[in-house]
Design a protein around this motif. Structure first.
Motif, PDB file in Angstrom:
ATOM      1  N   LEU A  33       0.821  -1.203   0.000  1.00 24.41           N
ATOM      2  CA  LEU A  33       0.000   0.000   0.000  1.00 24.41           C
ATOM      3  C   LEU A  33       0.861   1.262   0.000  1.00 24.41           C
ATOM      4  O   LEU A  33       0.451   2.303  -0.524  1.00 24.41           O
ATOM      5  CB  LEU A  33      -0.951  -0.015   1.202  1.00 24.41           C
ATOM      6  CG  LEU A  33      -2.062  -1.057   1.105  1.00 24.41           C
ATOM      7  CD1 LEU A  33      -2.953  -1.010   2.336  1.00 24.41           C
ATOM      8  CD2 LEU A  33      -2.896  -0.842  -0.150  1.00 24.41           C
ATOM      9  N   PHE A  34       2.052   1.167   0.577  1.00 24.35           N
ATOM     10  CA  PHE A  34       2.995   2.281   0.496  1.00 24.35           C
ATOM     11  C   PHE A  34       3.341   2.554  -0.967  1.00 24.35           C
ATOM     12  O   PHE A  34       3.336   3.699  -1.427  1.00 24.35           O
ATOM     13  CB  PHE A  34       4.252   1.951   1.292  1.00 24.35           C
ATOM     14  CG  PHE A  34       5.250   3.074   1.377  1.00 24.35           C
ATOM     15  CD1 PHE A  34       5.170   4.009   2.395  1.00 24.35           C
ATOM     16  CD2 PHE A  34       6.273   3.195   0.447  1.00 24.35           C
ATOM     17  CE1 PHE A  34       6.086   5.048   2.486  1.00 24.35           C
ATOM     18  CE2 PHE A  34       7.186   4.231   0.517  1.00 24.35           C
ATOM     19  CZ  PHE A  34       7.099   5.158   1.546  1.00 24.35           C
ATOM     20  N   ALA A  35       3.623   1.471  -1.723  1.00 29.97           N
ATOM     21  CA  ALA A  35       3.956   1.623  -3.146  1.00 29.97           C
ATOM     22  C   ALA A  35       2.768   2.165  -3.931  1.00 29.97           C
ATOM     23  O   ALA A  35       2.925   3.022  -4.813  1.00 29.97           O
ATOM     24  CB  ALA A  35       4.394   0.274  -3.726  1.00 29.97           C
ATOM     25  N   ALA A  36       1.560   1.704  -3.597  1.00 29.15           N
ATOM     26  CA  ALA A  36       0.363   2.187  -4.284  1.00 29.15           C
ATOM     27  C   ALA A  36       0.135   3.669  -3.999  1.00 29.15           C
ATOM     28  O   ALA A  36      -0.163   4.457  -4.905  1.00 29.15           O
ATOM     29  CB  ALA A  36      -0.863   1.388  -3.836  1.00 29.15           C
ATOM     30  N   GLY A  37       0.277   4.051  -2.725  1.00 24.67           N
ATOM     31  CA  GLY A  37       0.124   5.460  -2.366  1.00 24.67           C
ATOM     32  C   GLY A  37       1.171   6.335  -3.036  1.00 24.67           C
ATOM     33  O   GLY A  37       0.885   7.450  -3.485  1.00 24.67           O
ATOM     34  N   LEU A  38       2.397   5.815  -3.119  1.00 25.52           N
ATOM     35  CA  LEU A  38       3.474   6.559  -3.770  1.00 25.52           C
ATOM     36  C   LEU A  38       3.139   6.808  -5.239  1.00 25.52           C
ATOM     37  O   LEU A  38       3.235   7.928  -5.739  1.00 25.52           O
ATOM     38  CB  LEU A  38       4.782   5.778  -3.632  1.00 25.52           C
ATOM     39  CG  LEU A  38       6.096   6.498  -3.963  1.00 25.52           C
ATOM     40  CD1 LEU A  38       7.256   5.854  -3.208  1.00 25.52           C
ATOM     41  CD2 LEU A  38       6.381   6.479  -5.449  1.00 25.52           C
ATOM     42  N   ALA A  39       2.717   5.741  -5.938  1.00 22.56           N
ATOM     43  CA  ALA A  39       2.388   5.882  -7.358  1.00 22.56           C
ATOM     44  C   ALA A  39       1.197   6.811  -7.560  1.00 22.56           C
ATOM     45  O   ALA A  39       1.206   7.667  -8.453  1.00 22.56           O
ATOM     46  CB  ALA A  39       2.086   4.508  -7.955  1.00 22.56           C
TER      47      ALA A  39
END
Length: 424
Positions: A33-39
């Motif tokens: 979810l960190f990666a999703a939020g970043l993108a």
């Protein structure tokens, strides 16, 4: 037929399977979810640091160019509720994956927009695609994470948002200085592709999701229930007002810094967004703030920090402006994390719709803040933008004070009812 104790044991067992900090599943979920939020945030605000360059190429005013941001956030605000309804039927994981995939594909097309109108249109499509991510992510966390760890988990997701917003602006800023603003947007698109792959590989399967039916009447009833809840309505308004400040400040700050007395180059202006790291820390620490100060105390602290940053940014000193941005960013992300996590905890049913309504209000605040901030800057310079921010901050204070007053009145009324029942 199972006994009551057997049912309780089964319920406890189900509850025990939810994720907790330190478990492998929790770590995978957090990174995903960190990666999703970043993108998502890198894509959503990819044009914000480039607005002066976009204005220069297309001969557009600050308010016209700001629509490349406002169109994306506005489309997200309009579609986040319908997308959350689809997530109730098809699953949070499926919705987040599809949403991110479409947004990434559009992100690779945006750099090739032939004019401002096409750029705004593609950005609107991108924002619409991203609408499936935030509310589904909040609902996924509410279902898969134990309640005591929810604020911390949402704080990590918001932290990914802050780093995405920061890295996207830095990448676009330096790439634009070297090769032009289109290269900056392409670089962010490629970064989002990598994040989307990481997200899909790491996100664990949902174990506590129960599919629902696509029933418009039931959806309307759920929405009306949430909109009739005074606490939820206050939280929605707080999210919108915080984002109005943030949207106004970060839409306009590039224009201020490329002008005298600062006259900074595009790459350096993009690097200003390193202050988002402060937002990463403050959002992740929101749970501890609430534990020590209570929800309203944490909101007052966030409001005071944001207001102090706005006033400090008025100085014609780069150091003062940077410190002001640090305070604004810290206050905003702390306030957002507190308000969004409170929505997830307040809603007992229809959590996806409750989160979607918050996200809708939040991104409406972003669109309104970006557009009004640019208009205020055109009319009164940076002081005009700061005044708009202070008005929004005053709105948060008023709502929080009213909430405190309502809670005291309700407590006194309940105490009175208990005394009457005791007397009888």
């Amino acid at each position: 037929m199972p006994s009551a104790s057997t049912k309780a044991a089964a319920t406890s067992t189900v509850a025990d399977t939810r994720l907790t900090p330190g478990s492998p599943g929790y770590r995978r979920m957090s990174f995903a979810l960190f990666a999703a939020g970043l993108a998502a945030f890198a894509l959503l605000y990819s044009t914000q640091a480039l607005l002066p360059a976009i204005s220069a190429e297309f001969g557009a005013t600050a308010s016209a160019a700001s629509w490349t941001v406002s169109a994306a956030t506005g489309a997200l605000a309009l579609l986040v509720l319908p997308m959350s309804a689809l997530s109730e039927r098809f699953g949070r994981r499926t919705m987040m994956t599809a949403s991110l995939a479409v947004a990434v594909v559009v992100g690779l097309l945006v750099p090739f927009a032939p004019n401002l109108e096409w750029l705004i249109a593609l950005r609107a499509v991108q924002g619409a695609a991203l609408a499936g991510l935030p509310a589904s992510a909040m609902a996924f966390l509410a279902e898969e994470v134990r309640p005591k760890a929810l604020i911390a988990a949402i704080g990590l997701f918001v932290a990914g948002n802050s780093i995405g917003g920061m890295s996207g602006r830095i990448v676009t800023g330096w790439a634009a200085q070297l090769w032009g603003w289109r290269a900056g947007l392409l670089a962010v698109g490629l970064m989002a592709v990598a994040c989307a792959v990481v997200f899909r590989l790491l996100l664990p399967k949902a174990r506590h999701f129960t599919p629902g039916s696509l029933n418009p009447k039931a959806l309307a009833t759920t929405v009306r229930t949430h909109l009739a809840d005074p606490l939820l309505m206050r939280l929605y308004a707080i999210g919108a007002l915080f984002m109005t400040v943030f949207g106004a400040v970060y839409t306009v700050i590039g224009y201020r810094l490329v002008e005298a007395p600062f006259s900074l180059p595009q790459g350096v202006v993009g690097s200003i967004f390193l202050v988002y790291l402060v937002g990463t820390v403050s959002s992740a620490a929101a749970g501890k703030l609430v534990g020590r100060l209570g929800r309203r105390g944490a909101l007052y602290l966030a409001v005071g920090t944001t207001a102090a940053g706005l006033l400090l940014s008025l100085a014609d000193s780069l150091a003062a402006v940077l410190l002001g941005l640090v305070l604004i960013t810290a206050g905003f992300f702390a306030g957002h994390a507190v308000a969004s996590s409170s929505v997830s905890r307040t809603a007992k049913t229809g959590r996806a719709q409750a989160s979607a309504l918050y996200q809708s209000a939040y991104y409406i605040g972003s669109s309104v803040g970006g557009t009004l901030g640019a208009i205020a800057f055109h009319a009164g310079g940076w002081a005009g933008t700061v005044l708009l921010g202070l008005v929004a901050v005053l709105g948060v204070v008023s709502i929080t004070l009213y909430g405190s007053h309502s809670a005291r009145v309700a407590a006194r009324a309940e105490a009175g009812r208990l005394r009457v029942r005791t007397a009888h």
